[in-house]
Design a protein around this motif. Sequence first.
Motif, short mmCIF file in Angstrom:
data_model
loop_
_atom_site.label_atom_id
_atom_site.label_comp_id
_atom_site.label_asym_id
_atom_site.label_seq_id
_atom_site.Cartn_x
_atom_site.Cartn_y
_atom_site.Cartn_z
N GLN A 11 0.83 -1.21 0.00
CA GLN A 11 0.00 0.00 0.00
C GLN A 11 0.86 1.26 0.00
O GLN A 11 0.51 2.24 -0.65
N ARG A 15 0.76 4.16 -2.75
CA ARG A 15 0.62 5.60 -2.47
C ARG A 15 1.71 6.40 -3.17
O ARG A 15 1.46 7.48 -3.70
N SER A 18 0.93 5.84 -7.53
CA SER A 18 -0.50 5.55 -7.62
C SER A 18 -0.93 5.04 -8.98
O SER A 18 -1.99 4.42 -9.10
#
Length: 174
Positions: A11, A15, A18
């Motif tokens: 994740q 981030r 993206s």
Amino acid sequence: RREEQALREAQAALREFSASSAARLWVGRCLLRLARREEGIRALTLAARQLDSYGEGHDAAWGSAGAEVRLRALRLVDGCRERAEDAYAHGGFERAVELYGQALAASPSDDKWGRALLLAGRAACHRRARALARAVEDCDAALALFPRYARAHFRRGICLLELERPTEALKSFQ
């Protein structure tokens, strides 16, 4: 847990990048391993469709292709599972065992929860076909993936009772 840490790292990569289909692929794979199947499928679907603006080319193609391969496998698994459930409902326990076996063979190793469900389903078929030792083996395999899987514990206990092993059965029910 290792899988939760891997998800956090995937994740974080997503981030940072993206628009990366490769990062989204890894998020999807981690979600599958954590029994968050629907979220994992959504992430894989986005990865398969995503145009990667980072490093267009190999990484984008790798992420998109990897996601598509897993999605195809999951669709195949779901089809086999549905046919197995139908065969079971109509008393075709041996056929259901075969179909669950096909689903397991096609199932991505990342889909731990899906594999545990398939094993528990196949265990029910083995039990109805009176292959009780095989049913216990499938329950054990499901529990190796998810040690707190209540349905697998219950089915294991029932099979052990039918095998006249009440002490072991009691442990499964606890």
